[in-house]
Design a protein around this motif. Structure first.
Motif, PDB file in Angstrom:
ATOM      1  N   SER A 190     -34.179  19.194  83.694  1.00  0.00           N
ATOM      2  CA  SER A 190     -32.887  18.564  83.427  1.00  0.00           C
ATOM      3  C   SER A 190     -33.040  17.479  82.374  1.00  0.00           C
ATOM      4  O   SER A 190     -34.146  17.092  82.003  1.00  0.00           O
ATOM      5  N   THR A 191     -31.918  17.002  81.905  1.00  0.00           N
ATOM      6  CA  THR A 191     -31.905  15.901  80.943  1.00  0.00           C
ATOM      7  C   THR A 191     -31.341  14.656  81.608  1.00  0.00           C
ATOM      8  O   THR A 191     -30.281  14.706  82.229  1.00  0.00           O
ATOM      9  N   GLU A 192     -32.052  13.560  81.507  1.00  0.00           N
ATOM     10  CA  GLU A 192     -31.566  12.303  82.076  1.00  0.00           C
ATOM     11  C   GLU A 192     -30.414  11.780  81.229  1.00  0.00           C
ATOM     12  O   GLU A 192     -30.562  11.553  80.021  1.00  0.00           O
ATOM     13  N   MET A 193     -29.253  11.568  81.852  1.00  0.00           N
ATOM     14  CA  MET A 193     -28.059  11.190  81.120  1.00  0.00           C
ATOM     15  C   MET A 193     -27.733   9.703  81.255  1.00  0.00           C
ATOM     16  O   MET A 193     -27.562   8.993  80.277  1.00  0.00           O
ATOM     17  N   ASN A 194     -27.569   9.230  82.506  1.00  0.00           N
ATOM     18  CA  ASN A 194     -27.190   7.845  82.783  1.00  0.00           C
ATOM     19  C   ASN A 194     -25.919   7.445  82.035  1.00  0.00           C
ATOM     20  O   ASN A 194     -25.862   6.414  81.362  1.00  0.00           O
ATOM     21  N   LEU A 195     -24.887   8.269  82.135  1.00  0.00           N
ATOM     22  CA  LEU A 195     -23.579   7.993  81.556  1.00  0.00           C
ATOM     23  C   LEU A 195     -22.666   7.470  82.648  1.00  0.00           C
ATOM     24  O   LEU A 195     -22.500   8.109  83.693  1.00  0.00           O
ATOM     25  N   SER A 196     -22.061   6.296  82.431  1.00  0.00           N
ATOM     26  CA  SER A 196     -21.270   5.646  83.477  1.00  0.00           C
ATOM     27  C   SER A 196     -19.839   5.391  83.037  1.00  0.00           C
ATOM     28  O   SER A 196     -19.574   5.142  81.860  1.00  0.00           O
ATOM     29  N   GLN A 197     -18.944   5.463  84.009  1.00  0.00           N
ATOM     30  CA  GLN A 197     -17.560   5.047  83.840  1.00  0.00           C
ATOM     31  C   GLN A 197     -17.148   4.251  85.067  1.00  0.00           C
ATOM     32  O   GLN A 197     -17.465   4.629  86.204  1.00  0.00           O
ATOM     33  N   GLU A 198     -16.439   3.139  84.855  1.00  0.00           N
ATOM     34  CA  GLU A 198     -16.002   2.283  85.955  1.00  0.00           C
ATOM     35  C   GLU A 198     -14.495   2.142  85.934  1.00  0.00           C
ATOM     36  O   GLU A 198     -13.889   1.941  84.877  1.00  0.00           O
ATOM     37  N   SER A 199     -13.872   2.277  87.112  1.00  0.00           N
ATOM     38  CA  SER A 199     -12.420   2.169  87.233  1.00  0.00           C
ATOM     39  C   SER A 199     -12.072   1.751  88.656  1.00  0.00           C
ATOM     40  O   SER A 199     -12.667   2.255  89.617  1.00  0.00           O
ATOM     41  N   ASN A 200     -11.175   0.823  88.781  1.00  0.00           N
ATOM     42  CA  ASN A 200     -10.665   0.375  90.087  1.00  0.00           C
ATOM     43  C   ASN A 200     -11.792  -0.039  91.038  1.00  0.00           C
ATOM     44  O   ASN A 200     -11.769   0.258  92.237  1.00  0.00           O
ATOM     45  N   GLY A 201     -12.808  -0.703  90.481  1.00  0.00           N
ATOM     46  CA  GLY A 201     -13.880  -1.226  91.311  1.00  0.00           C
ATOM     47  C   GLY A 201     -14.929  -0.212  91.714  1.00  0.00           C
ATOM     48  O   GLY A 201     -15.791  -0.512  92.555  1.00  0.00           O
ATOM     49  N   ILE A 202     -14.883   0.989  91.123  1.00  0.00           N
ATOM     50  CA  ILE A 202     -15.839   2.041  91.470  1.00  0.00           C
ATOM     51  C   ILE A 202     -16.502   2.549  90.196  1.00  0.00           C
ATOM     52  O   ILE A 202     -15.816   2.904  89.236  1.00  0.00           O
ATOM     53  N   LYS A 203     -17.835   2.570  90.185  1.00  0.00           N
ATOM     54  CA  LYS A 203     -18.574   3.081  89.032  1.00  0.00           C
ATOM     55  C   LYS A 203     -19.213   4.418  89.380  1.00  0.00           C
ATOM     56  O   LYS A 203     -19.920   4.547  90.374  1.00  0.00           O
ATOM     57  N   VAL A 204     -18.942   5.411  88.542  1.00  0.00           N
ATOM     58  CA  VAL A 204     -19.531   6.733  88.689  1.00  0.00           C
ATOM     59  C   VAL A 204     -20.496   6.948  87.532  1.00  0.00           C
ATOM     60  O   VAL A 204     -20.138   6.704  86.374  1.00  0.00           O
ATOM     61  N   THR A 205     -21.689   7.403  87.822  1.00  0.00           N
ATOM     62  CA  THR A 205     -22.722   7.629  86.808  1.00  0.00           C
ATOM     63  C   THR A 205     -23.249   9.056  86.907  1.00  0.00           C
ATOM     64  O   THR A 205     -23.627   9.501  87.995  1.00  0.00           O
ATOM     65  N   ILE A 206     -23.236   9.782  85.792  1.00  0.00           N
ATOM     66  CA  ILE A 206     -23.933  11.067  85.736  1.00  0.00           C
ATOM     67  C   ILE A 206     -25.395  10.779  85.449  1.00  0.00           C
ATOM     68  O   ILE A 206     -25.733  10.219  84.411  1.00  0.00           O
ATOM     69  N   ASN A 207     -26.265  11.157  86.367  1.00  0.00           N
ATOM     70  CA  ASN A 207     -27.688  10.861  86.224  1.00  0.00           C
ATOM     71  C   ASN A 207     -28.437  11.938  85.446  1.00  0.00           C
ATOM     72  O   ASN A 207     -29.173  11.644  84.504  1.00  0.00           O
ATOM     73  N   ASP A 208     -28.284  13.207  85.861  1.00  0.00           N
ATOM     74  CA  ASP A 208     -29.018  14.309  85.231  1.00  0.00           C
ATOM     75  C   ASP A 208     -28.083  15.489  85.024  1.00  0.00           C
ATOM     76  O   ASP A 208     -27.130  15.697  85.789  1.00  0.00           O
ATOM     77  N   ALA A 209     -28.370  16.287  84.002  1.00  0.00           N
ATOM     78  CA  ALA A 209     -27.575  17.481  83.719  1.00  0.00           C
ATOM     79  C   ALA A 209     -28.515  18.622  83.367  1.00  0.00           C
ATOM     80  O   ALA A 209     -29.523  18.428  82.674  1.00  0.00           O
ATOM     81  N   VAL A 210     -28.171  19.825  83.849  1.00  0.00           N
ATOM     82  CA  VAL A 210     -28.957  21.003  83.517  1.00  0.00           C
ATOM     83  C   VAL A 210     -28.031  22.216  83.522  1.00  0.00           C
ATOM     84  O   VAL A 210     -27.084  22.290  84.309  1.00  0.00           O
ATOM     85  N   TYR A 211     -28.294  23.144  82.610  1.00  0.00           N
ATOM     86  CA  TYR A 211     -27.518  24.375  82.502  1.00  0.00           C
ATOM     87  C   TYR A 211     -28.491  25.537  82.367  1.00  0.00           C
ATOM     88  O   TYR A 211     -29.382  25.517  81.516  1.00  0.00           O
ATOM     89  N   ASP A 212     -28.355  26.539  83.237  1.00  0.00           N
ATOM     90  CA  ASP A 212     -29.325  27.634  83.248  1.00  0.00           C
ATOM     91  C   ASP A 212     -28.794  28.917  82.620  1.00  0.00           C
ATOM     92  O   ASP A 212     -29.417  29.970  82.741  1.00  0.00           O
ATOM     93  N   GLY A 213     -27.663  28.840  81.927  1.00  0.00           N
ATOM     94  CA  GLY A 213     -27.053  30.021  81.338  1.00  0.00           C
ATOM     95  C   GLY A 213     -25.922  30.574  82.173  1.00  0.00           C
ATOM     96  O   GLY A 213     -25.069  31.314  81.672  1.00  0.00           O
ATOM     97  N   LYS A 214     -25.871  30.205  83.439  1.00  0.00           N
ATOM     98  CA  LYS A 214     -24.814  30.634  84.344  1.00  0.00           C
ATOM     99  C   LYS A 214     -24.128  29.452  85.020  1.00  0.00           C
ATOM    100  O   LYS A 214     -22.915  29.425  85.152  1.00  0.00           O
ATOM    101  N   THR A 215     -24.911  28.471  85.428  1.00  0.00           N
ATOM    102  CA  THR A 215     -24.412  27.362  86.238  1.00  0.00           C
ATOM    103  C   THR A 215     -24.752  26.022  85.609  1.00  0.00           C
ATOM    104  O   THR A 215     -25.881  25.802  85.173  1.00  0.00           O
ATOM    105  N   VAL A 216     -23.771  25.140  85.571  1.00  0.00           N
ATOM    106  CA  VAL A 216     -23.967  23.745  85.178  1.00  0.00           C
ATOM    107  C   VAL A 216     -24.158  22.930  86.458  1.00  0.00           C
ATOM    108  O   VAL A 216     -23.374  23.050  87.405  1.00  0.00           O
ATOM    109  N   SER A 217     -25.205  22.120  86.495  1.00  0.00           N
ATOM    110  CA  SER A 217     -25.480  21.275  87.654  1.00  0.00           C
ATOM    111  C   SER A 217     -25.610  19.829  87.192  1.00  0.00           C
ATOM    112  O   SER A 217     -26.388  19.538  86.283  1.00  0.00           O
ATOM    113  N   LEU A 218     -24.859  18.937  87.821  1.00  0.00           N
ATOM    114  CA  LEU A 218     -24.913  17.516  87.499  1.00  0.00           C
ATOM    115  C   LEU A 218     -25.236  16.724  88.752  1.00  0.00           C
ATOM    116  O   LEU A 218     -24.627  16.931  89.811  1.00  0.00           O
TER     117      LEU A 218
END
Length: 365
Positions: free
Chosen positions: A101-129
């Motif tokens: 996988s690729t380390e992403m560490n992309l964050s968005q914060e809204s209404n007091g809650i922060k969501v971060t995508i940590n890792d992403a991988v795509y195997d040709g059929k399925t995207v997994s985050l």
């Protein structure tokens, strides 16, 4: 078991005959969540450029455009491999996903809650985050982030979502999206737009957490199989298998005779895999699609990494033919105005019948 769309497709419903049931907002949300993850076909949305957070992934490198790279989710307890942590030995499928996988560490914060995508991988059929979540309030044990992965320019798909509480108001999760397209894509654009977080307490936290990714599939080795086995009116054909560094995906098709259609409400085909070295492989189904009826279905299933020394795969189809009952049939139609009970069509097959077809042998080397 079939998903809710497969169960409802052939039902002949008289809309004048229904039974109203009291359901909570949380229960409605759970039904909505199941339906949204089970839609067979949907129009591909256009790629929008005005997404808040974006990244392009090529192989194992990351580039950003027009953005300040987001901060790490520093307060979430450190979990080196969220894939394996959440799977917890359940399937073994994600044993090697972190490595590829690729380390992403992309964050968005809204209404007091922060969501971060940590890792992403795509195997040709399925995207997994994998993702982590930090909140200024407790969200209970099972918050649901309202927003499926949208793999653009595909015919639709299914997905899986899992989240686990790891601290006070701190969570880690995994979300996947698998396309129904028969042809694998080397490159996909993905959006994950979250507009609310649903809680078991019937509360709904509104916000905006928008992400966009472009992912490349790793190098893969595709084997065209085109082998079929048939028994008791059920035919299973394996079209191809696709081997990547972290997984193997099998594409197969089921066809059912008219006699079986008259007898049974539904037929499902699952597959198991072992190799010539004696290894058994765990896997997860990616769902199936049908352009004609709910008996002729194109399936795919992804398995864990194959032993590099294996020279043969033994694919075994398992067939279940069964009757719809109130216990296995998702018989509810929910609208904003009412909940309608769905009647089960009459068939003469009772209970269920299971059997195993002959093995299909795949030569890897």
């Amino acid at each position: 078991m079939k998903d809710i769309y497969e169960l409802l497709n052939d039902v002949d419903l008289d809309e004048n005959e229904y039974k109203e049931m009291e359901v909570s907002e949380w229960e409605k949300a759970q039904i909505k969540k199941t339906v949204k993850r089970s839609i067979k076909k949907r129009k591909a949305k256009r790629w929008k450029k005005n997404v808040v957070t974006a990244a392009i992934v090529t192989g194992l490198s990351v580039a950003t455009f027009g953005l300040t790279f987001p901060t790490h989710a520093s307060n979430v307890p450190i979990i080196g491999d969220i894939f394996r942590f959440l799977d917890n030995g359940r399937t073994g499928l994600y044993e090697n996903y972190k490595e590829y996988s690729t380390e992403m560490n992309l964050s968005q914060e809204s209404n007091g809650i922060k969501v971060t995508i940590n890792d992403a991988v795509y195997d040709g059929k399925t995207v997994s985050l994998t993702f982590s979540l930090e909140s200024d309030r407790d969200l209970g044990d099972d918050p649901y982030l309202e927003g499926n992965l949208d793999i653009l320019e595909t015919s639709g798909g299914t997905g899986m979502y899992h989240i686990s509480k790891v601290g006070d108001s701190q969570y880690v999760g995994l979300i996947t999206g698998s396309t129904f397209d028969g042809e694998e894509k080397d490159h996909v654009k993905v959006k994950w737009e979250i507009d609310s977080i649903l809680l078991p307490t019937d509360k709904n936290i509104k916000g905006t957490w928008d992400f966009a990714l472009a992912l490349d599939a790793p190098a893969k080795d595709t084997h065209i199989i085109d082998q079929s086995v048939e028994q008791k009116g059920v035919k299973v054909s394996v079209g191809k298998v696709s081997v990547t560094p972290m997984s193997l995906t099998v594409y197969y098709e089921q066809m059912v005779s008219e006699e079986i259609k008259k007898k049974w409400h539904a037929v499902d085909v699952d597959i198991t895999i072992k190799d010539d070295l004696g290894n058994d492989y765990s896997g997860e189904g990616n769902g199936g699609s049908s352009d004609s009826d709910n008996y002729h279905i194109n399936w795919s299933k992804t398995f864990e990494k194959i032993d590099p020394n294996a020279t043969k795969l033994i694919i075994t189809p398992h067939v279940e033919m069964y009757e719809y009952t109130p216990e296995n049939f998702g018989g509810a139609k929910v609208t904003t105005e009412e909940t309608t009970e769905v009647r089960i069509p009459s068939k003469y097959g009772k209970g269920n019948e299971e059997f195993v077809l002959d093995d299909i042998i795949v030569q890897l080397k």
